[in-house]
Design a protein around this motif. Structure first.
Motif, mmCIF file in Angstrom:
data_model
loop_
_atom_site.group_PDB
_atom_site.id
_atom_site.type_symbol
_atom_site.label_atom_id
_atom_site.label_comp_id
_atom_site.label_asym_id
_atom_site.label_seq_id
_atom_site.Cartn_x
_atom_site.Cartn_y
_atom_site.Cartn_z
ATOM 1 N N MET A 1 0.836 -0.929 0.079
ATOM 2 C CA MET A 1 0.173 0.083 0.069
ATOM 3 C C MET A 1 0.852 1.187 -0.038
ATOM 4 O O MET A 1 1.717 1.215 0.827
ATOM 5 C CB MET A 1 -0.952 -0.154 1.409
ATOM 6 N N SER A 2 0.611 2.288 -0.787
ATOM 7 C CA SER A 2 1.367 3.411 -1.013
ATOM 8 C C SER A 2 0.955 4.620 -0.199
ATOM 9 O O SER A 2 -0.098 4.194 0.414
ATOM 10 C CB SER A 2 1.423 3.963 -2.396
ATOM 11 N N ASP A 3 1.715 5.470 -0.146
ATOM 12 C CA ASP A 3 1.170 6.655 0.831
ATOM 13 C C ASP A 3 0.060 7.212 0.315
ATOM 14 O O ASP A 3 -0.832 7.796 0.995
ATOM 15 C CB ASP A 3 2.142 7.825 0.743
ATOM 16 N N LYS A 4 -0.101 7.230 -0.985
ATOM 17 C CA LYS A 4 -1.392 7.830 -1.446
ATOM 18 C C LYS A 4 -2.590 6.933 -1.338
ATOM 19 O O LYS A 4 -3.703 7.376 -1.458
ATOM 20 C CB LYS A 4 -1.180 7.818 -3.103
ATOM 21 N N ASP A 5 -2.561 5.609 -0.691
ATOM 22 C CA ASP A 5 -3.773 4.890 -0.620
ATOM 23 C C ASP A 5 -4.082 4.938 0.897
ATOM 24 O O ASP A 5 -5.068 4.399 1.401
ATOM 25 C CB ASP A 5 -3.306 3.524 -0.874
ATOM 26 N N ILE A 6 -3.214 5.587 1.657
ATOM 27 C CA ILE A 6 -3.494 5.604 3.168
ATOM 28 C C ILE A 6 -4.079 6.934 3.508
ATOM 29 O O ILE A 6 -3.568 8.053 3.456
ATOM 30 C CB ILE A 6 -2.266 5.483 4.107
ATOM 31 N N VAL A 7 -5.479 6.869 3.962
ATOM 32 C CA VAL A 7 -6.318 8.168 4.445
ATOM 33 C C VAL A 7 -5.856 8.435 5.668
ATOM 34 O O VAL A 7 -6.275 7.658 6.501
ATOM 35 C CB VAL A 7 -7.595 7.837 3.958
ATOM 36 N N ILE A 8 -5.518 9.627 5.946
ATOM 37 C CA ILE A 8 -5.135 10.008 7.196
ATOM 38 C C ILE A 8 -6.542 11.035 7.827
ATOM 39 O O ILE A 8 -6.817 10.564 9.019
ATOM 40 C CB ILE A 8 -4.036 11.018 7.231
ATOM 41 N N CYS A 9 -6.953 11.607 7.093
ATOM 42 C CA CYS A 9 -8.252 12.457 7.404
ATOM 43 C C CYS A 9 -9.282 12.007 6.630
ATOM 44 O O CYS A 9 -9.626 12.147 5.595
ATOM 45 C CB CYS A 9 -7.838 13.939 7.129
ATOM 46 N N ARG A 10 -10.382 11.199 7.154
ATOM 47 C CA ARG A 10 -11.295 10.535 6.605
ATOM 48 C C ARG A 10 -12.495 11.750 6.317
ATOM 49 O O ARG A 10 -13.005 11.566 5.384
ATOM 50 C CB ARG A 10 -11.919 9.509 7.439
#
Length: 93
Positions: free
Chosen positions: A1-10
């Motif tokens: 999973m790349s950084d672009k796929d990890i949601v920090i603020c939903r």
């Protein structure tokens, strides 16, 4: 999973990759990141993402999280009548 796929603020759909890009551009406080990206400005007011952004700033700057400036907080904006809380009801308005 790349950084672009990890949601920090939903709430605002901000990814880890976007946060890291902002840190690389020189936005190194939570308030700066919040103002430029809206991260932490959704309905939860940053309850989840604020700590994650602080951790990323800590990793980027090498400063411990306890030494970083905490962002300004605002309470949720939806008013709830005290009677609704006292009766234990859901406020659907």
């Amino acid at each position: 999973m790349s950084d672009k796929d990890i949601v920090i603020c939903r709430c605002e759909d901000i990814t880890l990759g976007e946060i890291r890009s902002l840190l690389d551009e020189g936005f190194l406080t939570v308030d700066e990141v919040k103002r430029i990206s809206r991260c932490g400005m959704g309905p939860c007011q940053g309850k989840t993402c604020r700590d994650l952004v602080l951790q990323e700033i800590s990793l980027k700057t090498g400063r411990p999280v306890k030494d970083l400036r905490m962002p300004t907080f605002r309470p949720p904006t939806k008013p709830v009548k005290l009677g609704v809380i006292a009766r234990g009801e859901e406020d659907d308005v």
